[in-house]
Design an enzyme around this catalytic site. Structure first.
Site, PDB file in Angstrom:
ATOM      1  N   THR A  41       3.284   1.898  -9.096  1.00  0.00           N
ATOM      2  CA  THR A  41       4.610   2.521  -8.979  1.00  0.00           C
ATOM      3  C   THR A  41       5.660   1.776  -9.777  1.00  0.00           C
ATOM      4  O   THR A  41       6.623   2.377 -10.263  1.00  0.00           O
ATOM      5  CB  THR A  41       5.006   2.582  -7.483  1.00  0.00           C
ATOM      6  OG1 THR A  41       4.102   3.470  -6.834  1.00  0.00           O
ATOM      7  CG2 THR A  41       6.419   3.084  -7.276  1.00  0.00           C
ATOM      8  N   TYR A  55       5.886  11.170  -7.132  1.00  0.00           N
ATOM      9  CA  TYR A  55       6.091  10.747  -8.525  1.00  0.00           C
ATOM     10  C   TYR A  55       4.728  10.415  -9.148  1.00  0.00           C
ATOM     11  O   TYR A  55       3.695  10.424  -8.464  1.00  0.00           O
ATOM     12  CB  TYR A  55       7.014   9.524  -8.573  1.00  0.00           C
ATOM     13  CG  TYR A  55       6.499   8.387  -7.734  1.00  0.00           C
ATOM     14  CD1 TYR A  55       5.581   7.473  -8.249  1.00  0.00           C
ATOM     15  CD2 TYR A  55       6.876   8.245  -6.394  1.00  0.00           C
ATOM     16  CE1 TYR A  55       5.060   6.462  -7.473  1.00  0.00           C
ATOM     17  CE2 TYR A  55       6.361   7.229  -5.606  1.00  0.00           C
ATOM     18  CZ  TYR A  55       5.456   6.345  -6.149  1.00  0.00           C
ATOM     19  OH  TYR A  55       4.932   5.352  -5.382  1.00  0.00           O
ATOM     20  N   SER A  88      -3.205   1.998  -8.227  1.00  0.00           N
ATOM     21  CA  SER A  88      -4.094   0.933  -7.742  1.00  0.00           C
ATOM     22  C   SER A  88      -5.174   1.418  -6.779  1.00  0.00           C
ATOM     23  O   SER A  88      -6.091   0.662  -6.458  1.00  0.00           O
ATOM     24  CB  SER A  88      -3.294  -0.217  -7.139  1.00  0.00           C
ATOM     25  OG  SER A  88      -2.834   0.102  -5.855  1.00  0.00           O
ATOM     26  N   THR A 121       1.046  -1.084  -5.315  1.00  0.00           N
ATOM     27  CA  THR A 121       1.101  -1.818  -4.044  1.00  0.00           C
ATOM     28  C   THR A 121      -0.069  -1.492  -3.110  1.00  0.00           C
ATOM     29  O   THR A 121      -0.340  -2.253  -2.188  1.00  0.00           O
ATOM     30  CB  THR A 121       2.425  -1.512  -3.303  1.00  0.00           C
ATOM     31  OG1 THR A 121       2.498  -0.105  -3.065  1.00  0.00           O
ATOM     32  CG2 THR A 121       3.616  -1.987  -4.107  1.00  0.00           C
ATOM     33  N   ASP A 122      -0.753  -0.369  -3.365  1.00  0.00           N
ATOM     34  CA  ASP A 122      -1.760   0.070  -2.384  1.00  0.00           C
ATOM     35  C   ASP A 122      -2.925  -0.906  -2.223  1.00  0.00           C
ATOM     36  O   ASP A 122      -3.438  -1.089  -1.120  1.00  0.00           O
ATOM     37  CB  ASP A 122      -2.304   1.457  -2.765  1.00  0.00           C
ATOM     38  CG  ASP A 122      -1.252   2.545  -2.558  1.00  0.00           C
ATOM     39  OD1 ASP A 122      -0.212   2.258  -1.929  1.00  0.00           O
ATOM     40  OD2 ASP A 122      -1.464   3.666  -3.031  1.00  0.00           O
ATOM     41  N   LYS A 194      -0.025  -4.949   3.018  1.00  0.00           N
ATOM     42  CA  LYS A 194       0.942  -3.856   2.992  1.00  0.00           C
ATOM     43  C   LYS A 194       0.999  -3.286   4.398  1.00  0.00           C
ATOM     44  O   LYS A 194      -0.035  -2.998   4.993  1.00  0.00           O
ATOM     45  CB  LYS A 194       0.493  -2.797   1.975  1.00  0.00           C
ATOM     46  CG  LYS A 194       1.500  -1.683   1.777  1.00  0.00           C
ATOM     47  CD  LYS A 194       1.120  -0.744   0.645  1.00  0.00           C
ATOM     48  CE  LYS A 194       2.195   0.320   0.486  1.00  0.00           C
ATOM     49  NZ  LYS A 194       1.930   1.221  -0.662  1.00  0.00           N
ATOM     50  N   GLU A 315     -17.441 -11.146  21.251  1.00  0.00           N
ATOM     51  CA  GLU A 315     -17.813  -9.782  21.674  1.00  0.00           C
ATOM     52  C   GLU A 315     -19.251  -9.421  21.284  1.00  0.00           C
ATOM     53  O   GLU A 315     -19.705  -8.320  21.587  1.00  0.00           O
ATOM     54  CB  GLU A 315     -16.841  -8.771  21.073  1.00  0.00           C
ATOM     55  CG  GLU A 315     -15.438  -8.858  21.625  1.00  0.00           C
ATOM     56  CD  GLU A 315     -15.373  -8.553  23.118  1.00  0.00           C
ATOM     57  OE1 GLU A 315     -16.110  -7.667  23.571  1.00  0.00           O
ATOM     58  OE2 GLU A 315     -14.592  -9.225  23.812  1.00  0.00           O
TER      59      GLU A 315
END
Ligand code: SIN
Length: 358
Positions: A41, A55, A88, A121-122, A194, A315
């Protein structure tokens, strides 16, 4: 055709003259910072200045990004390379290997003092952690992106890029591992994630904490990273052209073994289980993971929760199942460490040691 060729030579000559002029313009008192642009972006454009969703990412080239922030020339000698031009979500292991090799080559040069990587950013947090494990230099490497495209009102890219260059040029950033610089904050590549789909201050290290702030375009550090990174790791990607296939199987109420069985049938070498809570294994999933391990697949138990240490033998009886636990790594970051671990060994005790080291 002739004209075309001479036009090409003119362009080449002009390029050379610009390169020479900028080489002469380099200020010897400033650090040399290379910006490696990968898209995202920060290099995106929208139809109007109010387009902040819908966009197109990865359309603006690195020179345009640099020209948009002329203030950077006062804090560093900045040069740029377009390594990829992608959103990305399309980042792959092959992109990572190519990027890491370029970073290592550049940082081996005496005249490169730091690197900034512009990135969507992803998956930025994943690339940051991968580089944190395979870059072989103490020099600063800083990842940066933006949440608003370059055409938006109050686009966050230019200020983020300015800060990232300031950080890559700063002696304070040396030896701290790969860093992420967004929204006036400095985060460790290992720990950041993120956290919001669209908000500008989406990058967070909620419990372990960010490393520092920017104020007035200057970095201020308050914490050290404790886990080993960069020059301290045992991973060497210099001769690798591919990484072992590792996938993530996600847990939720009513989950069955379908995804795990499919991954195993597809020939994965490792599998990260993004379990619920403290990495609990649903009754329908445990036999599938156990069968995967019996076939030689290395299984890492992680959690989808997002914070906290995954307790070994908590666990599930990891000793008995011969599983590895992800420590505090998110499933997507555990996948990265498991891929690199599998380039060295299949021994689960050794791989567990790596998860407690990096
Ligand atoms: C991407 O990750 O390439 C698109 C989203 C963004 O950069 O914020």
């Amino acid at each position: 055709m002739l004209f075309h060729k001479s036009a090409q030579s003119m362009v080449a000559l002009l390029g050379l003259m610009v390169a020479l002029a900028s080489a002469h313009a380099a200020d010897p008192k400033l650090a040399n910072v290379t910006i490696l642009a990968t898209g995202g972006t920060i290099a995106g454009t929208g139809a109007t200045s109010t387009t902040t969703v819908g966009y197109t990412a990865a359309t603006v080239g690195v020179q345009t990004l640099i020209q948009a922030v002329p203030e950077m020339t006062k804090i560093a000698n900045v040069s740029g390379e377009q390594v990829f031009q992608i959103a990305s979500e399309n980042m792959s292991n092959e992109h990572w290997l190519a990027l890491a090799k370029r970073v290592n080559t550049l940082l081996a040069q005496k005249d490169v003092h730091g690197i900034v990587i512009t990135h969507g950013t992803d998956t930025l947090e994943e690339t940051a952690y991968f580089l944190n494990l395979v870059v072989k230099s103490k020099k600063p490497v800083v990842l940066v992106g933006s949440m608003r495209p370059s055409t938006a009102i109050s686009a966050d890219g230019p200020a983020n890029l300015y800060n990232a260059v300031a950080l890559a040029a700063s002696p304070d950033a040396v030896g701290r591992g790969v860093l992420v610089s967004m929204s006036d904050q400095i985060h460790a590549g290992r720990d950041v994630s993120k956290s919001n789909t669209t908000m500008v201050d989406t990058f967070r290290t909620p419990e372990l904490g960010m490393l520092g702030y920017f104020q007035g375009g200057k970095p201020f550090f308050y914490r050290q990273v404790a886990r080993k990174h960069t020059t301290e790791t045992e991973f060497d990607i210099s001769s690798l052209n591919a990484l072992p296939q590792v996938d993530v199987a996600y847990a939720y109420a009513n989950v069955g073994p379908t995804a795990i069985d499919a991954f195993v049938a597809a020939g994965v070498k490792g599998l990260v289980h993004a379990g619920v809570g403290n990495g609990s294994l649903p009754a329908k999933v445990r036999p599938a993971l156990s069968a995967a391990r019996a076939k030689g697949v290395v299984v890492v138990r992680a959690s989808r929760v997002g914070q906290g240490i995954l307790a070994r033998n908590g666990e599930a009886n990891d000793d008995e199942l011969d599983f590895v636990v992800a420590d505090t790594l998110s499933p997507q970051k555990a996948r990265i460490l498991l891929m690199l671990a599998l380039t060295k060994t299949n021994n689960t005790k050794e791989i567990q040691r790596m998860f407690y080291t990096y």
